[in-house]
Design a protein around this motif. Structure first.
Motif, PDB file in Angstrom:
ATOM      1  N   ARG A 289       0.808  -1.223   0.000  1.00 52.41           N
ATOM      2  CA  ARG A 289       0.000   0.000   0.000  1.00 52.41           C
ATOM      3  C   ARG A 289       0.839   1.269   0.000  1.00 52.41           C
ATOM      4  NH1 ARG A 289      -5.284  -1.283   0.591  1.00 52.41           N
ATOM      5  NH2 ARG A 289      -5.823  -3.272   1.562  1.00 52.41           N
ATOM      6  N   GLY A 290       2.160   1.128   0.067  1.00 51.69           N
ATOM      7  CA  GLY A 290       3.022   2.301  -0.064  1.00 51.69           C
ATOM      8  C   GLY A 290       3.624   2.830   1.218  1.00 51.69           C
ATOM      9  N   TYR A 291       3.462   2.127   2.339  1.00 52.65           N
ATOM     10  CA  TYR A 291       3.940   2.631   3.628  1.00 52.65           C
ATOM     11  C   TYR A 291       5.017   1.721   4.219  1.00 52.65           C
ATOM     12  CZ  TYR A 291      -0.394   5.192   3.001  1.00 52.65           C
ATOM     13  OH  TYR A 291      -1.400   5.967   2.472  1.00 52.65           O
ATOM     14  N   THR A 292       5.829   2.291   5.104  1.00 45.39           N
ATOM     15  CA  THR A 292       6.883   1.538   5.760  1.00 45.39           C
ATOM     16  C   THR A 292       7.141   2.120   7.137  1.00 45.39           C
ATOM     17  OG1 THR A 292       9.143   0.700   5.504  1.00 45.39           O
ATOM     18  CG2 THR A 292       8.762   2.972   4.849  1.00 45.39           C
ATOM     19  N   LEU A 293       7.969   1.440   7.923  1.00 43.03           N
ATOM     20  CA  LEU A 293       8.469   1.985   9.185  1.00 43.03           C
ATOM     21  C   LEU A 293       9.827   2.608   8.903  1.00 43.03           C
ATOM     22  CD1 LEU A 293       7.556  -0.835  11.740  1.00 43.03           C
ATOM     23  CD2 LEU A 293       6.403   1.356  11.405  1.00 43.03           C
ATOM     24  N   ALA A 294       9.989   3.862   9.315  1.00 42.29           N
ATOM     25  CA  ALA A 294      11.202   4.586   8.915  1.00 42.29           C
ATOM     26  C   ALA A 294      11.600   5.600   9.973  1.00 42.29           C
ATOM     27  CB  ALA A 294      10.988   5.281   7.580  1.00 42.29           C
ATOM     28  N   LEU A 295      12.852   5.987   9.895  1.00 44.93           N
ATOM     29  CA  LEU A 295      13.393   7.090  10.688  1.00 44.93           C
ATOM     30  C   LEU A 295      14.068   8.057   9.731  1.00 44.93           C
ATOM     31  CD1 LEU A 295      14.111   8.460  13.380  1.00 44.93           C
ATOM     32  CD2 LEU A 295      16.206   7.079  13.411  1.00 44.93           C
ATOM     33  N   THR A 296      13.622   9.313   9.749  1.00 45.09           N
ATOM     34  CA  THR A 296      14.166  10.348   8.871  1.00 45.09           C
ATOM     35  C   THR A 296      14.796  11.447   9.709  1.00 45.09           C
ATOM     36  OG1 THR A 296      12.523   9.936   7.131  1.00 45.09           O
ATOM     37  CG2 THR A 296      13.613  12.077   7.109  1.00 45.09           C
ATOM     38  N   LEU A 297      15.965  11.877   9.301  1.00 40.66           N
ATOM     39  CA  LEU A 297      16.667  12.987   9.939  1.00 40.66           C
ATOM     40  C   LEU A 297      16.802  14.111   8.928  1.00 40.66           C
ATOM     41  CD1 LEU A 297      18.312  14.140  12.340  1.00 40.66           C
ATOM     42  CD2 LEU A 297      20.333  13.047  11.335  1.00 40.66           C
ATOM     43  N   GLN A 298      16.309  15.305   9.289  1.00 41.67           N
ATOM     44  CA  GLN A 298      16.374  16.475   8.410  1.00 41.67           C
ATOM     45  C   GLN A 298      17.209  17.574   9.057  1.00 41.67           C
ATOM     46  OE1 GLN A 298      12.297  17.717   7.817  1.00 41.67           O
ATOM     47  NE2 GLN A 298      11.944  16.265   6.150  1.00 41.67           N
ATOM     48  N   TYR A 299      18.044  18.200   8.242  1.00 34.85           N
ATOM     49  CA  TYR A 299      18.779  19.380   8.690  1.00 34.85           C
ATOM     50  C   TYR A 299      18.500  20.499   7.697  1.00 34.85           C
ATOM     51  CZ  TYR A 299      22.579  22.658   9.583  1.00 34.85           C
ATOM     52  OH  TYR A 299      23.299  23.794   9.836  1.00 34.85           O
ATOM     53  N   ARG A 300      17.952  21.598   8.188  1.00 26.35           N
ATOM     54  CA  ARG A 300      17.670  22.746   7.331  1.00 26.35           C
ATOM     55  C   ARG A 300      18.477  23.953   7.768  1.00 26.35           C
ATOM     56  NH1 ARG A 300      12.095  26.369   6.565  1.00 26.35           N
ATOM     57  NH2 ARG A 300      13.119  27.964   5.281  1.00 26.35           N
ATOM     58  N   LYS A 301      19.045  24.651   6.795  1.00 21.50           N
ATOM     59  CA  LYS A 301      19.735  25.926   7.015  1.00 21.50           C
ATOM     60  C   LYS A 301      19.267  26.882   5.925  1.00 21.50           C
ATOM     61  CE  LYS A 301      23.003  28.542   8.947  1.00 21.50           C
ATOM     62  NZ  LYS A 301      22.775  29.833   8.284  1.00 21.50           N
ATOM     63  N   ASP A 302      18.292  27.720   6.290  1.00 26.72           N
ATOM     64  CA  ASP A 302      17.702  28.687   5.358  1.00 26.72           C
ATOM     65  C   ASP A 302      17.112  27.974   4.137  1.00 26.72           C
ATOM     66  OD1 ASP A 302      18.404  30.746   7.118  1.00 26.72           O
ATOM     67  OD2 ASP A 302      20.405  30.883   6.256  1.00 26.72           O
TER      68      ASP A 302
END
Length: 437
Positions: free
Chosen positions: A198-211
Motif C-alpha cells: 500500500r506504499g507505507y513503511t516503518l522509517a526514521l528520517t533525519l532532516q537538517y535545514r539551514k535557510d
C-alpha cells in the motif's frame, strides 16, 4: 461498483457536516482534515500480437478505485507533533494494476481483494530542534499543524509513513489526488522506494535545514517479499537507505527547487542474469532470491515557477537494474517533464490543468529477463520486443469550492506498454472525483 459509490456518498455527507463545525483558529494545537478520491478509468481495445501472465488486457471493463483518509494531528509539546492517518481503500485498477510500468492510476494498489478495507496508513512523530530564533509562518494543511517553523533546525521523524511524504517532492508533479495520476509522475520512477503493497513503511528520517538548503536522510524497512503486504523486521539483511539535498532559489522573482537524491536498498531480491542462466523455462526470478542483493540509484528533481499561476518540472532517475524490482514499479531509467497551470487566465483561478510527458526504460539485465519470458510482479508478456515505454498525460481539475469537490477528466496515451513494441498503443480515459476539507 455500487458499493464503492455508496461509501463515497455516505462519506461526503458526513464530512460536509464535520467541515461546518471545524474551527479555523491557527493557534489551536491540532489539525483535522479529510480526503476521499475515486478514480474511474477505461480504455478502448488495442492491438497486441500476444499476451502473457502480466500483460495489460486488450479488452476489459472500466475499473474504479477509492481511498478515504483522515488526517489527524496534534502538538502535545512545543516542538513535538504527532500524526495519525486511518485510511480506507478499495476497488481495483485496470488489468489488476499490471502490464504498464508507468501505471495510469496512482490511487491503485496491487491488493488481492477489491473489497474496501480500513487500515492504519500513517502513525508517526515529528520532533524539531530549533537552531535559530528566526521563524516562518505556515498554514494548517494535511499532516501539518499551523504555526511557525525555524529557518534553521534539526528534525527527527519516526514511525509509519510513506517515504515519498518527505523525499522526492515536487510542486507540480507529486500528488495523484490533485495532480497527475500516472505512477511515473508521482516521483522519480527508478527510485524503488521501500514500502509495503500500500506504499507505507516503518522509517526514521533525519532532516537538517539551514535557510534555503535541506539535507535529509532516512533508513527504513523493506517488505518481506516483492510487492508484499508485510514488512521485514530482519533489518540487518533487509533495509532501504536514501539521502537527498534540496536547494530552494529564486529565478526572476519566481521560486524554484532543485533536489538530488541517492539510494541503496538491500533485500532478498532475485538476480535477473542468474535467473536467465538457470535451466528453468521461462526463467523464474523467485527461484534465485537470496539475502545480500542490493539496488542503488540516483534521481534529479526540478520544479520552477515561471508565472504567478504556472510552472514546469523536470525529473530524471536511474538504478543499476541487476536485481529485481522489490517495492514500487518495474522502471530502471526514467525522464519526465511537464507543465501545471492554474486557471487564472480563463477566470477559473481555483481550477488547474496539466500536461506531462514520460519516457521509461529498463536495464539490460531486466530487459533480457523479460525477453526470455520471465515475469516480475508487474510485467510479463511472455516475450518482449523491447522499446522504451513512452506516455503522456493531460488533465483538467474543475473545483466546486463551496462543496469541497474537484472533478478531473484525465487522458493518458501509452506507447509500448510494458516496454513492448508488439503491443499497443493504449488510450486511457479517466475521471477523478475528490472531496477534501
Amino acid at each position: 461498483m455500487k458499493q464503492l459509490f455508496s461509501i463515497g456518498l455516505l462519506t461526503l455527507c458526513s464530512t460536509k457536516l464535520l467541515g461546518q463545525g471545524k474551527k479555523t483558529d491557527s493557534i489551536i494545537p491540532y489539525s483535522f482534515h479529510f480526503q476521499q478520491t475515486l478514480v474511474t478509468q477505461w480504455h478502448p481495445d488495442f492491438p497486441a500480437k500476444y499476451s502473457g501472465p502480466n500483460s495489460f488486457h486488450t479488452h476489459e471493463a472500466s475499473a474504479t478505485s477509492i481511498t478515504s483518509t483522515l488526517y489527524v494531528g496534534m502538538r502535545p509539546l512545543k516542538n513535538l507533533e504527532l500524526y495519525l492517518n486511518p485510511e480506507l481503500a478499495g476497488g481495483t485498477g485496470l488489468s489488476k494494476a499490471t502490464g504498464i510500468a508507468g501505471f495510469p492510476n496512482g490511487e491503485t494498489f496491487r491488493v488481492g481483494s477489491p473489497k474496501p478495507k480500513i487500515y492504519l496508513a500513517r502513525a508517526y512523530a515529528v520532533y524539531t530542534l530549533p537552531l535559530t530564533m528566526r521563524t516562518e509562518v505556515h498554514k494548517d494543511d494535511l499532516n501539518n499543524i499551523a504555526g511557525t517553523t525555524p529557518t534553521h533546525y534539526l528534525r527527527f521523524i519516526g514511525g509509519k509513513y510513506c517515504l515519498a511524504d518527505f523525499f522526492d517532492l515536487n510542486a507540480y508533479s507529486h500528488d495523484p489526488r490533485t495532480q497527475f495520476l500516472n505512477w511515473s509522475l508521482m516521483g522519480n520512477g527508478a527510485w524503488d522506494y521501500p514500502a509495503d503493497v500500500r506504499g507505507y513503511t516503518l522509517a526514521l528520517t533525519l532532516q537538517y535545514r539551514k535557510d534555503n538548503w535541506i539535507l535529509q536522510a532516512a533508513t527504513s524497512l523493506e517488505p518481506t517479499e516483492a510487492n508484499g503486504p508485510k514488512l521485514n523486521y530482519h533489518y540487518h539483511t533487509s533495509n532501504g537507505e536514501v539521502v537527498e539535498i534540496t536547494h530552494t532559489y529564486t529565478l526572476n522573482r519566481h521560486e524554484g527547487n532543485m533536489r538530488v537524491m541517492t539510494f541503496i536498498n538491500q533485500a532478498p531480491m532475485g538476480d535477473y542474469q542468474e535467473a536467465i542462466n538457470t535451466s528453468t523455462h521461462p526463467p523464474d526470478i523467485t527461484s534465485v532470491r537470496r539475502n545480500g542483493h542490493t539496488k542503488y540509484g540516483i534521481g534529479v528533481n526540478l520544479d520552477q515557477e515561471f508565472t504567478t499561476d504556472g510552472g514546469a518540472f523536470l525529473k530524471a532517475s536511474w538504478n543499476d537494474g541487476h536485481h529485481e524490482t522489490w517495492a514500487y514499479t518495474e522502471i530502471d531509467r526514467s525522464v519526465s517533464a511537464g507543465w501545471l497551470q492554474a486557471g487564472t487566465s480563463w477566470r477559473r483561478a481555483q481550477d488547474n490543468a496539466g500536461l506531462a510527458l514520460v519516457v521509461n526504460g529498463l536495464s539490460p539485465d531486466h530487459r533480457h529477463y523479460l525477453e526470455a519470458g520471465g515475469s516480475g510482479f508487474m510485467l510479463g508478456d511472455g516475450q518482449l520486443n523491447y522499446g522504451p515505454e513512452m506516455l503522456s498525460e493531460i488533465f483538467y481539475q474543475y473545483n466546486i469550492t463551496r462543496l469541497h469537490i474537484a472533478l478531473s477528466p484525465d487522458y493518458q496515451f501509452v506507447m509500448h506498454p510494458g516496454y513492448n513494441k508488439d503491443r499497443g498503443p493504449v488510450n486511457i480515459l479517466g475521471l477523478r472525483t475528490r472531496v477534501a476539507f
